[in-house]
Design a protein around this motif. Structure first.
Motif, mmCIF file in Angstrom:
data_model
loop_
_atom_site.group_PDB
_atom_site.id
_atom_site.type_symbol
_atom_site.label_atom_id
_atom_site.label_comp_id
_atom_site.label_asym_id
_atom_site.label_seq_id
_atom_site.Cartn_x
_atom_site.Cartn_y
_atom_site.Cartn_z
ATOM 1 N N HIS A 150 9.793 -4.585 9.223
ATOM 2 C CA HIS A 150 8.959 -5.211 10.253
ATOM 3 C C HIS A 150 8.565 -6.628 9.830
ATOM 4 O O HIS A 150 8.499 -7.541 10.667
ATOM 5 N N ALA A 151 8.286 -6.791 8.534
ATOM 6 C CA ALA A 151 7.914 -8.122 8.030
ATOM 7 C C ALA A 151 9.066 -9.101 8.201
ATOM 8 O O ALA A 151 8.861 -10.263 8.589
ATOM 9 N N ALA B 99 7.327 2.119 3.026
ATOM 10 C CA ALA B 99 7.357 0.744 2.519
ATOM 11 C C ALA B 99 8.591 0.011 3.033
ATOM 12 O O ALA B 99 8.513 -1.170 3.405
ATOM 13 N N ASP B 100 9.735 0.693 3.055
ATOM 14 C CA ASP B 100 10.962 0.078 3.578
ATOM 15 C C ASP B 100 10.797 -0.309 5.042
ATOM 16 O O ASP B 100 11.199 -1.398 5.463
ATOM 17 N N ALA B 101 10.195 0.589 5.827
ATOM 18 C CA ALA B 101 10.000 0.314 7.261
ATOM 19 C C ALA B 101 9.053 -0.867 7.461
ATOM 20 O O ALA B 101 9.296 -1.734 8.314
ATOM 21 N N GLU C 137 0.832 -1.208 0.000
ATOM 22 C CA GLU C 137 0.000 0.000 0.000
ATOM 23 C C GLU C 137 0.867 1.258 0.000
ATOM 24 O O GLU C 137 0.543 2.240 -0.682
ATOM 25 N N ALA C 138 1.959 1.230 0.750
ATOM 26 C CA ALA C 138 2.855 2.399 0.781
ATOM 27 C C ALA C 138 3.508 2.623 -0.576
ATOM 28 O O ALA C 138 3.632 3.771 -1.039
ATOM 29 N N ASP C 139 3.921 1.548 -1.235
ATOM 30 C CA ASP C 139 4.497 1.684 -2.582
ATOM 31 C C ASP C 139 3.481 2.251 -3.564
ATOM 32 O O ASP C 139 3.817 3.064 -4.436
ATOM 33 N N GLN D 283 11.441 -7.858 -5.746
ATOM 34 C CA GLN D 283 10.670 -7.093 -6.727
ATOM 35 C C GLN D 283 10.902 -5.593 -6.581
ATOM 36 O O GLN D 283 11.001 -4.875 -7.576
ATOM 37 N N ARG D 284 11.019 -5.130 -5.340
ATOM 38 C CA ARG D 284 11.275 -3.711 -5.126
ATOM 39 C C ARG D 284 12.689 -3.343 -5.587
ATOM 40 O O ARG D 284 12.904 -2.262 -6.151
#
Length: 383
Positions: free
Chosen positions: A206-207, A200-202, A190-192, A223-224
């Motif tokens: 966490h993931a 998105a990095d943060a 969602e952030a991307d 993919q990123r």
């Protein structure tokens, strides 16, 4: 005027007799009501067991009218309404129970839980969330949190889902690390989509913290990196994926080949893919090898090997495409390839192992049963 004691002596026995008679009448009425109420209840239960829901509801309503203070009859009636989809009537029954001042705490919690289920089934998620939250600290605490987790997933409120899952894990309900990792991956996506790379990095970090070797975090990170043009990072991340989750590597095999071409690591990539293919051959790996080594003779050799060891329609079609045009009439070859391709198309899908839902694209969460990681990361023809 003098009071005659004779009348007092005569009145006392009469008063006692009338009192006794009145008590007997009340007792008989009470016994009759108690006798009629179970009869109506058991009649409703018998009708319910025979799937005669309309008549069962009528019987339970009669029983409730005869004995309005019996909470069990209210619960039975409310559950019947919910099962039949009459959510408004179920809500009224359970709200009536909650409004009773004489209801014990345990029965009140039970009514609150039933009311939350009514709202959930009716699709009133805001009211269901509030009703489930009111059960915190009760005997229904764990059930309520699990229901809240499902509710947050449906509404895609991933941060709230993370919070509830962590509380469940802290209470010893079970391990929710893989699901928490998925929630953070959804937040990263969602952030991307909102062009917020730092967030998105943060989220992706966490993931990783929740499940360091989870397949999805490695896929998403690669993919990123590919979108940033960091192909060396792609090869590193998906090299780990190839070892830790060889089946999941099929999801990114062709993208891995593209990054190997972009970074100039074709030879090493061919060796790694060939090693994985020898252990677990799939069409996805064959297509990745074809990108790295497009020589027709080499492709034909690989396809023949695959057709002998794991004959599938997709391999047969690919082999026909690679066949020398001099060997077959072009129109016939094309028609044969098209026919095999149509027959093979249903086998290109992924199938949920939990509910059997099939889809052309891979899902980390099944759209049918909402289970996580229930899709094998291989197409039907490779299973």
């Amino acid at each position: 005027m003098d009071f005659d004691l004779q009348w007092l002596l005569l009145g006392l026995p009469l008063a006692f007799a009338f009192g006794w008679l009145a008590s007997r009448l009340d007792l008989r009425q009470w016994k009759r009501e108690q006798k009629d109420s179970p009869k109506a209840y058991y009649k409703g239960l018998n009708l319910l067991l025979n799937d005669q829901h309309d008549k069962a509801i009528d019987a339970f309503i009669e029983a409730v009218q005869q004995d309005p203070d019996t909470s069990d009859l209210h619960f039975a009636l409310g559950n019947l309404f919910r099962r039949r989809g009459e959510f408004e009537r179920a809500v009224r029954v359970h709200e009536h129970l909650l409004n009773r001042a004489d209801l014990p705490r345990t029965e009140r919690d039970r009514a609150q839980h039933a009311l939350a289920q009514d709202f959930m089934k009716a699709g009133l998620f805001d009211r269901a969330e509030a009703a489930y939250q009111a059960l915190e600290g009760t005997a229904f605490d764990t059930e309520a949190r699990l229901a809240l987790l499902t509710l947050h997933e449906r509404s895609r409120d991933w941060r709230a889902a993370v919070e509830v899952a962590q509380k469940l894990e802290n209470r010893g309900t079970g391990s929710f690390a893989p699901r928490i990792s998925h929630y953070w991956c959804e937040i990263a996506l969602e952030a991307d989509a909102k062009h917020q790379p730092d967030e998105a990095d943060a989220a992706l970090e966490h993931a990783r913290e929740a499940a360091p070797q989870a397949a999805r975090t490695l896929v998403l990170a690669g993919q990123r990196a590919a979108r940033r043009g960091d192909h060396a990072q792609v090869l590193a991340l998906w090299g780990v994926l190839m070892v830790a989750h060889p089946a999941a590597f099929n999801l990114v095999a062709r993208d891995y080949a593209q990054s190997a071409i972009a970074s100039g690591g074709i030879a090493a990539a061919i060796d790694r893919l060939r090693e994985l293919y020898d252990r677990a051959p799939t069409m996805d790996l064959l297509e990745a090898l074809a990108l790295l080594d497009p020589a027709p003779a080499h492709q034909r050799t690989r396809l023949l090997e695959q057709l002998r060891s794991h004959p599938t329609l997709s391999v047969a079609k690919a082999l026909i495409t690679q066949t020398d045009a001099a060997a077959f009439d072009t129109a016939e070859t094309k028609a044969l390839g098209d026919a095999i391709g149509r027959a093979a198309k249903p086998l290109h899908r992924y199938r949920c192992a939990a509910c059997g839902f099939e889809a052309q694209h891979y899902f980390w969460q099944c759209p049918g049963c909402l289970n996580w990681d229930s899709y094998p990361p291989q197409r039907l023809e490779d299973l």
